[in-house]
Motif scaffolding. Structure first.
Motif, short mmCIF file in Angstrom:
data_model
loop_
_atom_site.label_atom_id
_atom_site.label_comp_id
_atom_site.label_asym_id
_atom_site.label_seq_id
_atom_site.Cartn_x
_atom_site.Cartn_y
_atom_site.Cartn_z
N THR A 197 32.39 -1.00 -65.24
CA THR A 197 33.45 -1.99 -65.43
C THR A 197 34.25 -2.12 -64.14
OG1 THR A 197 33.61 -1.30 -67.74
CG2 THR A 197 35.42 -2.63 -66.86
N ALA A 198 34.31 -3.34 -63.62
CA ALA A 198 35.05 -3.61 -62.39
C ALA A 198 36.48 -4.01 -62.73
CB ALA A 198 34.38 -4.73 -61.59
N GLY A 199 37.43 -3.51 -61.94
CA GLY A 199 38.84 -3.85 -62.15
C GLY A 199 39.36 -4.87 -61.15
N GLY A 200 38.48 -5.32 -60.24
CA GLY A 200 38.91 -6.29 -59.24
C GLY A 200 37.75 -6.67 -58.33
N SER A 201 38.07 -7.36 -57.25
CA SER A 201 37.02 -7.92 -56.39
C SER A 201 36.22 -6.86 -55.64
CB SER A 201 37.62 -8.93 -55.41
OG SER A 201 38.58 -8.29 -54.58
N ILE A 202 36.87 -5.79 -55.17
CA ILE A 202 36.15 -4.75 -54.42
C ILE A 202 35.19 -4.01 -55.34
CG2 ILE A 202 36.38 -2.61 -53.11
CD1 ILE A 202 39.09 -3.70 -52.10
N SER A 203 35.66 -3.59 -56.50
CA SER A 203 34.79 -2.86 -57.43
C SER A 203 33.69 -3.77 -57.97
CB SER A 203 35.59 -2.24 -58.57
OG SER A 203 36.43 -3.18 -59.20
N ASN A 204 33.96 -5.06 -58.09
CA ASN A 204 32.93 -6.00 -58.52
C ASN A 204 31.83 -6.11 -57.47
OD1 ASN A 204 31.95 -7.89 -60.48
ND2 ASN A 204 32.49 -9.51 -59.06
N GLN A 205 32.20 -6.07 -56.19
CA GLN A 205 31.21 -6.11 -55.11
C GLN A 205 30.32 -4.85 -55.14
OE1 GLN A 205 30.95 -9.21 -54.40
NE2 GLN A 205 31.00 -8.96 -52.19
N ILE A 206 30.92 -3.71 -55.49
CA ILE A 206 30.15 -2.47 -55.59
C ILE A 206 29.12 -2.60 -56.70
CG2 ILE A 206 30.28 -0.02 -56.19
CD1 ILE A 206 33.08 -0.03 -54.84
N ILE A 207 29.51 -3.15 -57.84
CA ILE A 207 28.57 -3.34 -58.95
C ILE A 207 27.44 -4.27 -58.52
CG2 ILE A 207 28.26 -4.35 -61.25
CD1 ILE A 207 31.02 -3.24 -61.98
N LYS A 208 27.78 -5.35 -57.84
CA LYS A 208 26.75 -6.28 -57.37
C LYS A 208 25.79 -5.58 -56.42
CE LYS A 208 29.24 -10.63 -57.90
NZ LYS A 208 29.87 -11.77 -57.22
N GLY A 209 26.32 -4.73 -55.54
CA GLY A 209 25.48 -3.98 -54.61
C GLY A 209 24.56 -3.00 -55.32
N LEU A 210 25.04 -2.40 -56.41
CA LEU A 210 24.22 -1.45 -57.17
C LEU A 210 23.08 -2.16 -57.91
CD1 LEU A 210 26.98 0.82 -58.72
CD2 LEU A 210 25.37 1.44 -56.92
N SER A 211 23.33 -3.39 -58.32
CA SER A 211 22.32 -4.11 -59.10
C SER A 211 21.36 -4.89 -58.22
CB SER A 211 22.98 -5.05 -60.10
OG SER A 211 23.76 -6.02 -59.44
N ALA A 212 21.60 -4.92 -56.91
CA ALA A 212 20.72 -5.68 -55.99
C ALA A 212 19.41 -4.94 -55.74
CB ALA A 212 21.45 -5.92 -54.68
#
Length: 95
Positions: free
Chosen positions: A80-95
């Motif tokens: 669960t992302a709480g903002g733009s930085i953590s959302n980018q981390i999730i996107k990087g993990l799923s790439a």
């Protein structure tokens, strides 16, 4: 007595990973200064187990990982992302 364990690891990238295990912690103030310093230092990745006791002291933009038992040796991880930085981390993990 209340216990907070912080282990530190040096990563190959030169960054540090600080792991807090707050399982037996009853009050969040015990780790306040140390944790605040870690969260404010670039290059330190902070991982907190059992963070509920200090939830209100954590940055809004953080990556929360929930582990749910789905079998004797299996777990489901929810990110669960709480903002733009953590959302980018999730996107990087799923790439």
């Amino acid at each position: 007595s209340e216990m907070c364990i912080r282990d530190s690891y040096r990563l190959p990238s030169g960054r540090e990973l600080h792991h807090y295990d707050l399982y037996r912690l009853q009050q969040g103030g015990v780790v306040g200064e140390e944790l605040e310093e870690d969260l404010g230092t670039a290059g330190i990745i902070t991982v907190i187990e059992w963070a509920g006791i200090i939830d209100h002291d954590l940055p809004t933009d953080r990556l929360q990982i929930t582990l749910e038992p789905t079998g004797e040796t299996e777990r489901r991880l929810t990110f669960t992302a709480g903002g733009s930085i953590s959302n980018q981390i999730i996107k990087g993990l799923s790439a």
